[in-house]
Design a protein around this motif. Sequence first.
Motif, short mmCIF file in Angstrom:
data_model
loop_
_atom_site.label_atom_id
_atom_site.label_comp_id
_atom_site.label_asym_id
_atom_site.label_seq_id
_atom_site.Cartn_x
_atom_site.Cartn_y
_atom_site.Cartn_z
N VAL A 1 0.86 -1.18 0.00
CA VAL A 1 0.00 0.00 0.00
C VAL A 1 0.89 1.24 0.00
CG1 VAL A 1 -1.78 1.29 1.22
CG2 VAL A 1 -1.86 -1.21 1.18
N THR A 2 0.86 1.97 -1.11
CA THR A 2 1.76 3.11 -1.29
C THR A 2 1.03 4.41 -1.60
OG1 THR A 2 2.03 2.55 -3.64
CG2 THR A 2 3.65 1.63 -2.09
N ASP A 3 -0.29 4.34 -1.83
CA ASP A 3 -1.05 5.54 -2.17
C ASP A 3 -0.96 6.54 -1.01
OD1 ASP A 3 -3.70 7.18 -1.97
OD2 ASP A 3 -3.68 6.46 -4.04
N LEU B 1 -4.24 7.63 0.78
CA LEU B 1 -4.79 6.52 1.56
C LEU B 1 -4.01 6.31 2.85
CD1 LEU B 1 -6.56 4.02 1.97
CD2 LEU B 1 -5.08 2.80 0.36
N ARG C 1 -5.81 -2.44 0.88
CA ARG C 1 -5.50 -2.99 -0.44
C ARG C 1 -6.65 -2.77 -1.42
NH1 ARG C 1 -1.97 -7.25 -1.17
NH2 ARG C 1 -2.54 -7.05 -3.36
N GLN D 1 -6.71 0.92 -2.42
CA GLN D 1 -5.60 1.26 -3.31
C GLN D 1 -5.87 0.76 -4.73
OE1 GLN D 1 -1.40 1.81 -2.52
NE2 GLN D 1 -1.03 -0.20 -3.43
N GLU D 2 -6.36 -0.48 -4.84
CA GLU D 2 -6.62 -1.05 -6.16
C GLU D 2 -7.75 -0.30 -6.88
OE1 GLU D 2 -4.93 -3.24 -7.76
OE2 GLU D 2 -3.62 -4.01 -6.17
N ARG E 1 -8.02 2.81 -7.08
CA ARG E 1 -7.42 4.00 -7.70
C ARG E 1 -8.35 5.22 -7.59
NH1 ARG E 1 -7.46 0.23 -11.43
NH2 ARG E 1 -8.53 1.53 -12.99
#
Length: 218
Positions: free
Chosen positions: A21-23, A26, A69, A72-73, A75
């Motif tokens: 998780v890099t956003d 978020l 997750r 994040q996916e 978007r």
Amino acid sequence: MPDYSAARHNMVEGQVRPNKVTDHALVEAMSNIPRELFVPKASRGFAYVDEDIPVAKGRYLIEPMVIARLLQEARVKPNDIVLDLGCGTGYASAILSRMAATVVALEEDAELSARADGTLRELGVDNVVLVQGPLIEGHAKQAPYDVILIHGAVAEVPAAILEQLAEGGRLVTVVSPDGRMGQARIFQRTGKVETGRILFDAATPLLPGFEPKPVFQF
């Protein structure tokens, strides 16, 4: 009231970031939103563990890694309109409020909806619209949505809910056809076609009303 800031930091650094998780938006939201306010008072000491936490009969706050997750996916973009289907106590809606333009938080349980409304007001969240109604139908009145989050596992995603996606819209949830170990999936609409792909395994509890249909045997 106990200070949960250290537990929140440990959740992000020990559960969220190590799981791809890099956003930034978020991570920032999960670092600052007090998750303990979205669980029953008796469960606040467990608010940051990597487990699903019961918030009502048959209803759960999804474990931090899985919700992170999924979001994040999805978007999520700053101008997106998002449907948080089965918002429960409103934790995911609070996160999404910092990532999207507008969040429609759909909940059919009156008590959960009231709790979500109270907590979101306490936190000063002003871009979440709480709607009470049947989860299985989605909320077509405000469709189409750029993102739909189904907050719980489903045996299958109803076609009527997929149809509420905008062009290029993304739906994320956990699909568990037999009600056991499920798979997080993302569905995307292109024209009149929805395509899906598997993201990761997840043992998320089924959302009431979305259980596997009975199979009749002779």
